[in-house]
Design a protein around this motif. Structure first.
Motif, PDB file in Angstrom:
ATOM      1  N   ASP A 152      24.879  36.934  80.815  1.00  0.00           N
ATOM      2  CA  ASP A 152      25.803  37.761  81.733  1.00  0.00           C
ATOM      3  C   ASP A 152      25.264  38.316  83.054  1.00  0.00           C
ATOM      4  O   ASP A 152      24.250  39.109  82.965  1.00  0.00           O
ATOM      5  CB  ASP A 152      26.041  38.920  80.765  1.00  0.00           C
ATOM      6  CG  ASP A 152      26.826  40.057  81.398  1.00  0.00           C
ATOM      7  OD1 ASP A 152      27.336  39.812  82.669  1.00  0.00           O
ATOM      8  OD2 ASP A 152      27.385  40.967  80.514  1.00  0.00           O
ATOM      9  N   GLY A 176      26.927  39.425  85.409  1.00  0.00           N
ATOM     10  CA  GLY A 176      27.685  40.668  86.367  1.00  0.00           C
ATOM     11  C   GLY A 176      28.994  40.081  86.603  1.00  0.00           C
ATOM     12  O   GLY A 176      29.923  40.773  87.377  1.00  0.00           O
ATOM     13  N   ASP A 195      32.687  38.623  86.932  1.00  0.00           N
ATOM     14  CA  ASP A 195      34.031  39.228  86.441  1.00  0.00           C
ATOM     15  C   ASP A 195      34.450  38.516  85.174  1.00  0.00           C
ATOM     16  O   ASP A 195      34.935  39.293  84.135  1.00  0.00           O
ATOM     17  CB  ASP A 195      35.121  39.215  87.325  1.00  0.00           C
ATOM     18  CG  ASP A 195      35.129  40.112  88.519  1.00  0.00           C
ATOM     19  OD1 ASP A 195      34.256  41.032  88.169  1.00  0.00           O
ATOM     20  OD2 ASP A 195      35.591  40.051  89.687  1.00  0.00           O
ATOM     21  N   LYS A 254      33.428  40.188  81.809  1.00  0.00           N
ATOM     22  CA  LYS A 254      34.242  41.383  81.435  1.00  0.00           C
ATOM     23  C   LYS A 254      35.467  41.079  80.555  1.00  0.00           C
ATOM     24  O   LYS A 254      36.145  41.904  80.104  1.00  0.00           O
ATOM     25  CB  LYS A 254      34.572  42.113  82.583  1.00  0.00           C
ATOM     26  CG  LYS A 254      33.343  42.325  83.541  1.00  0.00           C
ATOM     27  CD  LYS A 254      33.938  43.037  84.908  1.00  0.00           C
ATOM     28  CE  LYS A 254      32.627  43.318  85.665  1.00  0.00           C
ATOM     29  NZ  LYS A 254      32.966  44.051  87.184  1.00  0.00           N
ATOM     30  N   ARG A 259      34.030  36.693  76.327  1.00  0.00           N
ATOM     31  CA  ARG A 259      32.550  37.097  75.932  1.00  0.00           C
ATOM     32  C   ARG A 259      32.514  36.639  74.640  1.00  0.00           C
ATOM     33  O   ARG A 259      31.319  36.153  74.278  1.00  0.00           O
ATOM     34  CB  ARG A 259      32.481  38.380  76.051  1.00  0.00           C
ATOM     35  CG  ARG A 259      32.138  39.105  77.515  1.00  0.00           C
ATOM     36  CD  ARG A 259      31.982  40.458  77.276  1.00  0.00           C
ATOM     37  NE  ARG A 259      30.680  40.845  76.661  1.00  0.00           N
ATOM     38  CZ  ARG A 259      29.574  40.840  77.504  1.00  0.00           C
ATOM     39  NH1 ARG A 259      29.479  40.645  78.649  1.00  0.00           N
ATOM     40  NH2 ARG A 259      28.567  41.223  76.501  1.00  0.00           N
TER      41      ARG A 259
END
Length: 255
Positions: free
Chosen positions: A196, A198, A200, A203, A208
């Motif tokens: 991860d 960061g 998009d 998210k 995920r």
């Protein structure tokens, strides 16, 4: 006193993600860290701020990689920063982390010559010439650490060119290991899996969950997971290992 007290380090692409976590981790162990960035000066300053908040030392270095004059610009800033903070120009740890990738889902048929050349310029050519230039600054017994990718071990056609560039980086590790050994300098590769950073895409809950299933631990990697591996390789404890690849995929390559 940290295990890297008195050492100096350059981490390319350390304004965010794995690079930022690595810079913070190295500084936490006592290293003075040059935080390199290509475009986002504010993010690089945030990395420095995190380090200084922990009581560490760092400075920023700006250079866009993959363009003419990139290596000269990088080392001009690095040498000036080292001189200012230590009174001399010596480097103990080089982490070749900076890299670019393609948009997810780009089939090989749609890769342009320009995209191909750009990826190789940033991901393979730049690390070679950064390492070459660093040899004049690296202390005997120093460390070079290249950040590769689990995509060199599994097939993902949309990232074929990216994986090719990382394969080239792994060859740099292998052949330079023999070349640098007489000086006691080790060079190793760290191979992250899905981490991860960061972006998009991380998210999106369902994405995920799908990505997490690729790890034996059923979770995504975090930048700090990779940074801890890098910090170990940079330490004295890893001095008898060179030319190696450290799997940091969380078991993502077990099958």
């Amino acid at each position: 006193m940290g295990k890297l007290s008195g050492r100096t380090a350059l981490v390319t692409g350390s304004s965010r993600g794995i690079g930022r976590a690595t810079a913070v981790s190295l500084a936490r162990e006592g290293a003075l860290v040059a935080v390199h960035y290509a475009h986002n000066e504010q993010a690089a300053q945030e990395t420095v701020g995190l380090i200084e908040k922990d009581g560490g030392r760092a400075f920023t270095v700006h250079a866009e990689l993959g363009v003419p004059g990139d290596i000269d610009q990088l080392f001009h800033g690095l040498e000036a920063g080292l001189k200012q903070h230590t009174g001399q120009i010596a480097l103990d740890i080089l982490v070749n982390n900076a890299g670019e990738t393609l948009a997810t889902g780009t089939p090989p048929e749609e890769i342009s010559v320009e995209q191909y050349d750009r990826l190789f310029a940033v991901n393979a050519k730049a690390p070679f010439f950064i390492t070459q230039r660093a040899l004049g600054l690296l202390t005997d017994g120093g460390r070079v650490i290249n950040i590769s990718s689990g995509l060199t071990r599994v097939a993902n056609p949309s990232q074929a060119v990216y994986a090719m560039t990382k394969g080239a980086l792994e060859q740099l590790t292998l052949h330079f290991a023999r070349h640098l050994a007489p000086r006691g300098i080790t060079i190793n590769t760290v191979t992250p899996g899905l981490t991860d950073n960061g972006h998009d895409v991380f998210k999106i809950p369902e994405v995920r969950e799908q990505m997490a299933r690729q790890s034996a631990f059923n979770r995504l990697g975090e930048p700090e997971d990779i940074a801890r591996v890098v910090t170990f390789i940079a330490s004295e404890e890893a001095g008898w290992t060179t030319g190696a690849s450290f799997d940091a995929t969380g078991g993502g390559l077990l099958g």
